[in-house]
Design a protein around this motif. Structure first.
Motif, PDB file in Angstrom:
ATOM      1  N   ARG A  45       0.819  -1.214   0.000  1.00 20.80           N
ATOM      2  CA  ARG A  45       0.000   0.000   0.000  1.00 20.80           C
ATOM      3  C   ARG A  45       0.853   1.263   0.000  1.00 20.80           C
ATOM      4  NH1 ARG A  45      -5.172  -1.030   3.934  1.00 20.80           N
ATOM      5  NH2 ARG A  45      -5.996  -2.779   2.758  1.00 20.80           N
ATOM      6  N   GLU A  46       1.968   1.238   0.732  1.00 18.66           N
ATOM      7  CA  GLU A  46       2.823   2.422   0.790  1.00 18.66           C
ATOM      8  C   GLU A  46       3.390   2.756  -0.583  1.00 18.66           C
ATOM      9  OE1 GLU A  46       3.155  -0.188   2.914  1.00 18.66           O
ATOM     10  OE2 GLU A  46       2.347   0.725   4.742  1.00 18.66           O
ATOM     11  N   SER A  47       3.863   1.748  -1.288  1.00 19.58           N
ATOM     12  CA  SER A  47       4.420   1.975  -2.628  1.00 19.58           C
ATOM     13  C   SER A  47       3.354   2.507  -3.572  1.00 19.58           C
ATOM     14  CB  SER A  47       5.009   0.681  -3.195  1.00 19.58           C
ATOM     15  OG  SER A  47       6.084   0.251  -2.398  1.00 19.58           O
ATOM     16  N   SER A  49       0.624   4.163  -2.740  1.00 19.87           N
ATOM     17  CA  SER A  49       0.283   5.520  -2.325  1.00 19.87           C
ATOM     18  C   SER A  49       1.336   6.521  -2.789  1.00 19.87           C
ATOM     19  CB  SER A  49       0.139   5.568  -0.802  1.00 19.87           C
ATOM     20  OG  SER A  49      -0.120   6.873  -0.376  1.00 19.87           O
ATOM     21  N   LEU A  50       2.621   6.181  -2.601  1.00 20.85           N
ATOM     22  CA  LEU A  50       3.690   7.092  -3.019  1.00 20.85           C
ATOM     23  C   LEU A  50       3.724   7.266  -4.533  1.00 20.85           C
ATOM     24  CD1 LEU A  50       6.619   6.104  -0.649  1.00 20.85           C
ATOM     25  CD2 LEU A  50       5.342   8.249  -0.665  1.00 20.85           C
ATOM     26  N   SER A  51       3.461   6.198  -5.261  1.00 20.77           N
ATOM     27  CA  SER A  51       3.572   6.275  -6.720  1.00 20.77           C
ATOM     28  C   SER A  51       2.502   7.166  -7.349  1.00 20.77           C
ATOM     29  CB  SER A  51       3.509   4.877  -7.337  1.00 20.77           C
ATOM     30  OG  SER A  51       2.202   4.345  -7.217  1.00 20.77           O
ATOM     31  N   THR A  52       1.485   7.518  -6.578  1.00 14.64           N
ATOM     32  CA  THR A  52       0.438   8.390  -7.104  1.00 14.64           C
ATOM     33  C   THR A  52       0.357   9.724  -6.354  1.00 14.64           C
ATOM     34  OG1 THR A  52      -1.213   7.366  -5.658  1.00 14.64           O
ATOM     35  CG2 THR A  52      -0.965   6.444  -7.880  1.00 14.64           C
ATOM     36  N   ASN A  53       1.286   9.958  -5.436  1.00 17.38           N
ATOM     37  CA  ASN A  53       1.280  11.180  -4.645  1.00 17.38           C
ATOM     38  C   ASN A  53       1.993  12.303  -5.392  1.00 17.38           C
ATOM     39  OD1 ASN A  53       2.467  13.178  -2.748  1.00 17.38           O
ATOM     40  ND2 ASN A  53       1.408  11.945  -1.215  1.00 17.38           N
ATOM     41  N   PRO A  54       1.316  13.384  -5.752  1.00 15.14           N
ATOM     42  CA  PRO A  54       1.939  14.457  -6.544  1.00 15.14           C
ATOM     43  C   PRO A  54       3.162  15.084  -5.873  1.00 15.14           C
ATOM     44  CG  PRO A  54      -0.439  14.768  -6.420  1.00 15.14           C
ATOM     45  CD  PRO A  54      -0.098  13.656  -5.490  1.00 15.14           C
ATOM     46  N   LYS A  55       3.127  15.272  -4.551  1.00 13.62           N
ATOM     47  CA  LYS A  55       4.290  15.853  -3.854  1.00 13.62           C
ATOM     48  C   LYS A  55       5.499  14.937  -3.961  1.00 13.62           C
ATOM     49  CE  LYS A  55       1.908  18.640  -0.385  1.00 13.62           C
ATOM     50  NZ  LYS A  55       1.679  18.822   1.057  1.00 13.62           N
ATOM     51  N   PHE A  56       5.277  13.634  -3.759  1.00 15.78           N
ATOM     52  CA  PHE A  56       6.381  12.682  -3.847  1.00 15.78           C
ATOM     53  C   PHE A  56       6.924  12.622  -5.271  1.00 15.78           C
ATOM     54  CE2 PHE A  56       8.085   8.365  -4.413  1.00 15.78           C
ATOM     55  CZ  PHE A  56       9.075   8.393  -3.446  1.00 15.78           C
ATOM     56  N   ARG A  58       6.917  15.005  -7.488  1.00 10.52           N
ATOM     57  CA  ARG A  58       7.720  16.221  -7.725  1.00 10.52           C
ATOM     58  C   ARG A  58       9.079  16.112  -7.048  1.00 10.52           C
ATOM     59  NH1 ARG A  58       2.659  18.681  -7.008  1.00 10.52           N
ATOM     60  NH2 ARG A  58       3.140  19.214  -4.845  1.00 10.52           N
TER      61      ARG A  58
END
Length: 114
Positions: A45-47, A49-56, A58
């Protein structure tokens, strides 16, 4: 990759998901992609979530640009920046707890005395 027009997607999404294997199914509306059903084997889930997080995303983009421009730090520099032990200090430290298991003699484990 398989595409399905939303107007023709008559089955529940769960049925499409069951058929995925390693294929991505893209849902289209008026010839534009609007959603995708993606297999998530071996993804936590963490991967996800991060793969779709705009801040991450950027942050990763900026880091890649910095690296390409030659702006980078060595592991030792990062350790020093965060106040962590250097590799040289680590190798000089005692080896307590690194894979060493100390066991009582067999006689004391079985309740024997002496």
């Amino acid at each position: 990759m398989r595409t399905i027009k939303l107007s023709q997607a008559l089955r529940p999404l769960a049925e499409y998901a069951d058929e995925l294997d390693d294929e991505i199914v893209v849902l289209m509306n008026k010839n534009r992609p609007v959603a995708a059903i993606v297999p998530l084997r071996n993804v936590d889930r963490e991967s996800l979530s991060l793969s779709t997080n705009p801040k991450f995303l950027r942050l990763i983009q900026r880091s890649r640009a910095d690296f390409a421009a030659g702006r980078k730090r060595s592991l030792e520099e990062v350790r020093e920046l965060f106040g962590l032990r250097t590799l040289a200090n680590k190798s000089a430290s005692p080896a307590h707890g690194r894979g060493t298991v100390r066991r009582k003699p067999a006689s004391s484990r079985r309740g024997h005395s002496g």
